[in-house]
Write a protein that holds these residues in place. Structure first.
Motif, PDB file in Angstrom:
ATOM      1  N   ILE C 172      29.002 -84.888   6.340  1.00  0.00           N
ATOM      2  CA  ILE C 172      28.081 -83.753   6.243  1.00  0.00           C
ATOM      3  C   ILE C 172      26.777 -84.183   5.585  1.00  0.00           C
ATOM      4  O   ILE C 172      25.683 -83.798   6.014  1.00  0.00           O
ATOM      5  N   SER C 176      22.981 -84.011   7.112  1.00  0.00           N
ATOM      6  CA  SER C 176      21.958 -83.260   6.380  1.00  0.00           C
ATOM      7  C   SER C 176      20.753 -84.149   6.077  1.00  0.00           C
ATOM      8  O   SER C 176      19.598 -83.722   6.213  1.00  0.00           O
ATOM      9  N   THR C 179      18.671 -84.705   9.137  1.00  0.00           N
ATOM     10  CA  THR C 179      17.848 -83.536   9.475  1.00  0.00           C
ATOM     11  C   THR C 179      16.693 -83.341   8.505  1.00  0.00           C
ATOM     12  O   THR C 179      15.580 -83.010   8.917  1.00  0.00           O
ATOM     13  N   MET C 180      16.951 -83.534   7.242  1.00  0.00           N
ATOM     14  CA  MET C 180      15.945 -83.199   6.230  1.00  0.00           C
ATOM     15  C   MET C 180      15.055 -84.385   5.868  1.00  0.00           C
ATOM     16  O   MET C 180      14.246 -84.284   4.942  1.00  0.00           O
ATOM     17  N   PHE C 278      25.528 -80.176  -1.890  1.00  0.00           N
ATOM     18  CA  PHE C 278      25.906 -79.146  -0.922  1.00  0.00           C
ATOM     19  C   PHE C 278      26.995 -79.647   0.026  1.00  0.00           C
ATOM     20  O   PHE C 278      27.877 -78.874   0.435  1.00  0.00           O
ATOM     21  N   THR C 282      30.528 -77.892   0.712  1.00  0.00           N
ATOM     22  CA  THR C 282      30.927 -77.505   2.069  1.00  0.00           C
ATOM     23  C   THR C 282      32.317 -78.040   2.386  1.00  0.00           C
ATOM     24  O   THR C 282      33.153 -77.341   2.960  1.00  0.00           O
ATOM     25  N   PHE C 289      39.055 -72.602   3.223  1.00  0.00           N
ATOM     26  CA  PHE C 289      39.190 -71.661   4.332  1.00  0.00           C
ATOM     27  C   PHE C 289      40.255 -72.101   5.331  1.00  0.00           C
ATOM     28  O   PHE C 289      41.074 -71.284   5.765  1.00  0.00           O
TER      29      PHE C 289
ATOM     30  N   ILE D 172      22.614 -78.806  10.629  1.00  0.00           N
ATOM     31  CA  ILE D 172      23.540 -79.094   9.529  1.00  0.00           C
ATOM     32  C   ILE D 172      24.846 -78.328   9.714  1.00  0.00           C
ATOM     33  O   ILE D 172      25.936 -78.867   9.500  1.00  0.00           O
ATOM     34  N   SER D 176      28.642 -79.820  10.053  1.00  0.00           N
ATOM     35  CA  SER D 176      29.670 -79.389   9.105  1.00  0.00           C
ATOM     36  C   SER D 176      30.874 -78.803   9.841  1.00  0.00           C
ATOM     37  O   SER D 176      32.025 -79.075   9.489  1.00  0.00           O
ATOM     38  N   GLU D 274      30.935 -69.420   5.973  1.00  0.00           N
ATOM     39  CA  GLU D 274      30.755 -70.208   4.749  1.00  0.00           C
ATOM     40  C   GLU D 274      29.902 -71.449   5.047  1.00  0.00           C
ATOM     41  O   GLU D 274      29.011 -71.812   4.279  1.00  0.00           O
ATOM     42  N   ILE D 275      30.188 -72.088   6.154  1.00  0.00           N
ATOM     43  CA  ILE D 275      29.417 -73.275   6.547  1.00  0.00           C
ATOM     44  C   ILE D 275      27.953 -72.918   6.760  1.00  0.00           C
ATOM     45  O   ILE D 275      27.040 -73.634   6.331  1.00  0.00           O
ATOM     46  N   PHE D 278      26.124 -72.636   3.429  1.00  0.00           N
ATOM     47  CA  PHE D 278      25.742 -73.901   2.784  1.00  0.00           C
ATOM     48  C   PHE D 278      24.645 -74.621   3.578  1.00  0.00           C
ATOM     49  O   PHE D 278      23.767 -75.261   2.991  1.00  0.00           O
ATOM     50  N   ASN D 281      21.348 -73.090   2.609  1.00  0.00           N
ATOM     51  CA  ASN D 281      20.926 -73.593   1.302  1.00  0.00           C
ATOM     52  C   ASN D 281      20.417 -75.026   1.397  1.00  0.00           C
ATOM     53  O   ASN D 281      19.440 -75.398   0.747  1.00  0.00           O
ATOM     54  N   THR D 282      21.110 -75.858   2.160  1.00  0.00           N
ATOM     55  CA  THR D 282      20.708 -77.260   2.254  1.00  0.00           C
ATOM     56  C   THR D 282      19.319 -77.384   2.861  1.00  0.00           C
ATOM     57  O   THR D 282      18.483 -78.159   2.391  1.00  0.00           O
ATOM     58  N   SER D 283      19.045 -76.601   3.902  1.00  0.00           N
ATOM     59  CA  SER D 283      17.720 -76.642   4.509  1.00  0.00           C
ATOM     60  C   SER D 283      16.658 -76.151   3.538  1.00  0.00           C
ATOM     61  O   SER D 283      15.602 -76.763   3.375  1.00  0.00           O
TER      62      SER D 283
END
Lengths: 326, 326, 326, 326, 326, 326
Positions: C172, C176, C179-180, C278, C282, C289, D172, D176, D274-275, D278, D281-283
């Motif tokens: 993950i 991320s 992407t970022m 994060f 996750t 879950f 993201i 995930s 839930e994914i 998160f 938030n990550t973005s």
């Protein structure tokens, strides 16, 4: 007859004494038979007893808060001493008896604590001495103060607990003030007065400690200031405290919980009030620790290094150090 | 030349000394003229100076963090002593100079504090003594420890602040442990070691106190454990601490902030760790109070009984008692 | 003998295998008869068994943490498969047996996870590779890492749980960072190292997962940095990381819980550390879950769309989608 | 005329273009002379300009939100490029002009982002596709969506910010869900829809980004569900979503802030919700970091390794790594 | 047959009525015999019954949510009235029966509440009246509204609870608006509409109150706005509300919980929305108090002045005043 | 001379009156010239005045808290009325003057409020009446009560503010008690007494409102109980309240802030105390709203629909409804 010294009992000792029923729990064995456990105690400690099927009918009327005449012998069960009853316990009417001999009590002699307080009072002069003496030179207040617990449950929940806690707070606050350049005598007076309201907050009887109506509705901090104000007003005009002095004593009482969410009306605004607040916490939490490592619920087996669960008072697990440093 | 003793200066005294420029603020008068205020200081204190229009061009290059040769006379302005410059300040190159004589410093003599620490060390034996001596018997560590502040701003932000704070914490923790039945020697060792990580957390130079890269990225609690582990590993095999002993020393460091939200990795799990936590707080907050009542920003006029605003360190207003109790 | 594949058992299958006693609960029927329920399991899953009155005396000695030889047949009870014992279980001494075959274990093959990790390592060069290899190229560390759970209870509380969680976090975090605009290789290293301290935090034995003394007293974040520092020191001088590099790796470990109140020593100060935080969440909450919708305590009946109560791990009720989207 | 590419300007370049006045600040020099600073920008960036005493009267009418014709030359001042005006700026009436060319804008080409979204849509079938297409196959919605910022200030506060943020979240969340065993297509739909309400929450004009009345009074989460419901109702009867499907899409919108105190109406109750939370938030936080290390207010000098103060968006100081890992 | 009036039953009264089984608890006596307790009720109240060993087999099939034909006599047990069954209860099939006569119900006549609401509606004019009438002039909505409880458990968890709560809120909000200079008619409309979403949030059947799927996934605040928007859209064009008016009604719904952490999407931004919020709280908490002093779990004995434990709804102990003021 | 009615002044009106200097701010024009702004007021309102360069020397001695004789004419400046001074203001010695005519004051006539209070008192009988009359039948208390503000800043910070707030609280609490089945007369007494401590908490003089020493150190809640206790003690023995009655009145005072973190010593434990708490909040926050929409700092321009920034009292932005509902 001298009270039974419970901590000194050894396996095989015979017991024939009056003890207070602290708890009673009715259960059923795996085989479906009724039995019950009692916790019996006096000022020196507590002892468990299992009452098996055969004797159950004879203890039907026994309830917590009663004093019973107990006959039995000390045995070992699951690694702990307990009492084996050899005859059914008999309820003792408590009309004029001395209730306090049956309640859990501090182990430090009360006289030693009063000697400390009186020595500290002797250091004080003028208005500070007069204010403190309104309470601590009054025999009836001293008697009431000495029997009040520090709480209904939790730290210092013992007859004499308030007296012990007050001395601990004063000891720590004095050392802190010495180190940090504060007024040692003043903070001692603050320590002596900070919890006086607890004398009107808790009830002490055989059923245990509980709240008074005033304690429920107002809590000890407000009650403390009402008591202080009432006694200050009795001083002759020439002995009255100045407005600043009077307010500073109230401020110790009102701020000693440190933060509003813990019941303080205001946060401490002087070095001495701040020191008192931390000393109060140190005594309370320190007592929680010394009791936690002795608590059979937290340490159900002697090999445990960490408590089996969280202490509700400390909100964390506790470490019982097994190593030595010397 | 002996450093100027700033707290002893009287109106009319002449000054011809080297001082550190702590702050510089450029302003404009109501009449539209440029002027600026300087704060000049050394280890003994701080003195303000106004530089008016005429001299402004001559101080253009003067910046905080420089040491300047100052010539002037002490005068009174708005109820406070300040310096009237009679000549423009001259920047002094600081190549090999002794930087610390210009930085704010604790007023207690360092020797007195070391004497306390060494006496406490002398009480210790075996592994506890060995662990403590890894730091406190090492001259280079002592030198570093003695110059480190307690914080970059806030309580004990002075050269020597860490040393003073450590002694205060030990003093209070020892008294608390004595009262609450804790291990006095052990808690003393915890106090001595709890903040050792600060020696790698702060920088000390003429520009003031700041964070090191390690201090920013890891904070002093982690750094303390890394330092402890590194030195413990240097002990000869026969002198190694047991696993329990080693972990208990780390636990003092990791838990002394008391709660996770204040940076503790774990909550205190022993009486001694809990006592250390409260002693740490008492020293820090106590110092906040003693400095608050001396702080000209909080008490801009001498008549004020309550601070004009909240202390950012204490998050509340502060009472400067005007009455006496004796 | 191959271990029993519990998830594949059908009603009527005969069972004659060694299984671990995970839980035992003694109860009384409404008719007053004693009975007990056992939970028996191995690495593939868990199966319940009711032991009725008649057989109760023969299982008196059976306790959680023991391995027992079980003989019985699979039946259906209240809509769930369970084991009907046809003979009393017999305790098997576990001297040299392979403990882990009896513990709950991740279902993903360990090899597949190691292959991912090794491919990620192959992307790394220079100091980053050296730092990661100090752990992940060390067979004994790999063995320890692969058997450690992610927690004692809660997410990834399985043998291999730490390995699985680490791979999920890396997956993950890599996406991320991609992407970022972050450093993908660096964040992968951060992911691999972030929880290494857990290998010294948990114990794994037949009684289940628990905390080590070090885990209780210091928690895995501090232990991770102590381990990292210890191994970094073993690098030859020419291979040492720079101060910045060393601190950045520690910063990943110290900040990955995101906030101080969740145990972080510092908040993340770089894009990559924030992304790691994060990704960690996750993986943990995502696992909560996927386990919640399989949890018979939360969904005691198959028709339930919403869990019957809150999941203590997620602090909320959970929706098991009954519809399809395709 | 192509817009001026501000990031490519070099010292000495001549400028004769229309730019938006972003900020104006009136000041007085130390010598008492009035001057003012302007921040001028377009979609590619921002450039500062100082207007000195002489030209001040000629820029009296210039205010933020106006487009001005600027003539000048690029010079260097205090280590930064800025514009030296060689003629007074002239206000340009903006009647029919294309406002967006003057506003700050994302640097990623919009087409590339739409291509991603359209590829994701192509993966979807049946009701999911129909629901998503109600918005993302509607040209007028696409146009509105593409110009909306992610916030009025803070992360993605740029024309196109919502489009960019949405793609980041989807990227993201997909990774995930892939890792954690979730429904990738479903979570993509959730990502595309989660912030649609922002198109009715923010205004975009030359004065900058602000809240609509609906945005102030209801916030984007409620507006998103109102929009979704309105469009779902337009589907022909045979294409309607089932109740479960409709509620699940609303649940993504209502739960994506994760906790009630951050504006969620409910906490996420599925793995995919839930994914999404998160990933959102990550973005957002990831973007805060990439902008923080470019922010001249946080890093006023190029040598700074740590930001000079806390980022208000991240509530902490930020580390700009100066070392390399390769 | 008129329903049994449970509050009017006296010891010795014979009962032969249909009652709903609210709760069933299976227990074992100390002597090891099975017995069970039932709570039986209808719209007027609840009555307990103990079923002893002999009759246990005949009530095996009786479960909560069933209606049973009960034959017995009222007796006194432990200071409380309860039912002594003289024959085994017989389950009644509930096909077409009127379910609501068996559910707990408000004691205020529904008509009186509707009369208040209709009188308030009569005060309204123009768009406000039209908006309110979309719901409150619609018979089918009125029927649904009148049977909805205020919550599944907690305040107003009764058939009709929403209707009663809405009237209480309107009463208090009107008085508050009158005093504080707010718009009385407007706040009345806000009160009537604030909880309309609860009609789609709760289910009402013999098993008690529960959440609908929509209620679980979106909660009543979002559902309220979706319902409002849907009905507003049905107004003919000339009767449409202005944008401001429409948003203000939504704002009442979205802000009435006051703070985000209690589920509000936004905090109240007008005097009337703030007043509505406090009126909502006053009704809810006031109802908690009036029910707490009647609650046998909180006051297990009639002599208690303070509740024996904390009310989970009020998170505190409650005082049942024993004195009189007149 | 009747005081100037500031709200009625029109442009062009001449002013020759005594006004209180509320604020003074010294500034410099862009051209470098000194000027200053004054805020001048009396009980009816406040008016601004700019003093330009020429007149600056003549107002050097004018400071906030002084009363000045003002001569000028009302003009319009930046859309607001302000005063143009035609002569320098002259300081008026305030020896025996009636200070309160110059302070901001409630606009409701005091008599109307006292009439309400006296009517409520007339409803009361026995001990409740006696307790209330100890304060509200005492002329000197009434005078003090009527001049006390509700706060030093924030809601009801006006002469008479406490009186107005008390009546609002009583009005709302009575309606709430009526609706919720509480004791209306009792809650009225609680409302009248809840804030009596404020008379000893605030100072009122020309420099504005401030805290007394007692107010700083103890806050109004404690002071209220001290005052109540003092006066209750003066009742003749046959008129004394019972213990329950006395404690209930104290409980109203101690619990009216609702939660410990807002200064309550205890949470409300009766319906009436809970109602009082919400009524107190409704009055305070309602007043914040009515003042916010009139506040020129929040709404610097008349076209604004939403406040330009957050109200510090309400911690949110405020909506000034521009539409009508009738």
């Amino acid at each position: 007859m001298a009270p039974l010294e419970i901590p000194k009992l050894a396996v095989g000792d015979r017991v024939q004494h009056e003890l207070l029923v602290r708890e009673r729990e009715d259960k059923v064995t795996k085989a479906g038979d009724p039995f019950l456990t009692l916790k019996l105690g006096n000022a020196t400690g507590v002892l468990g007893a299992n009452v098996w099927k055969e004797m159950v009918p004879q203890v039907q009327g026994v309830r917590p808060g009663q004093v019973v005449q107990v006959i039995g012998v000390v045995e070992e069960y699951a690694g702990r001493r307990q009492l084996k009853l050899t005859a059914p316990p008999r309820v003792v009417p408590m009309g004029g008896a001395d209730i306090e001999q049956f309640l859990p009590r501090i182990t430090v002699p009360e006289e030693r604590l009063w000697a400390k307080i009186d020595a500290w009072r002797a250091e004080m002069h003028g208005p500070l001495r007069r204010a403190v003496d309104l309470f601590f030179a009054d025999e009836s207040f001293r008697a009431e103060f000495a029997r009040t617990p520090g709480a209904t449950r939790g730290h210092h929940a013992l007859v004499g607990g308030l007296l012990l806690h007050t001395c601990e707070v004063a000891d720590i606050a004095r050392a802190s003030a010495q180190t940090m350049g504060g007024n040692v005598t003043l903070v001692t007076a603050g320590a002596l007065l900070h919890d006086i309201g607890k004398t009107k907050t808790y009830t002490v009887d055989l059923a245990g400690f509980d709240y008074t109506r005033a304690g429920m509705l107002l809590q000890h901090i407000v009650l403390g200031s009402l008591m202080l104000e009432e006694r200050l007003r009795t001083l002759p005009p020439q002995d009255q405290l100045s407005d600043e002095q009077r307010l500073e004593l109230h401020h110790f009482i009102q701020s000693h919980h440190g933060q509003l969410e813990f019941g303080a009306a205001v946060r401490p605004m002087t070095l001495e009030a701040e020191i008192l607040h931390f000393a109060d916490n140190t005594s309370a939490k320190g007592n929680d620790f010394t009791e936690a490592v002795e608590d059979a619920e937290l340490f159900p087996s002697a090999e445990l290094e960490f408590s089996a669960k969280r202490s509700w008072r400390l909100e964390r697990r506790v470490w019982k150090r097994s190593h030595r440093w010397d």
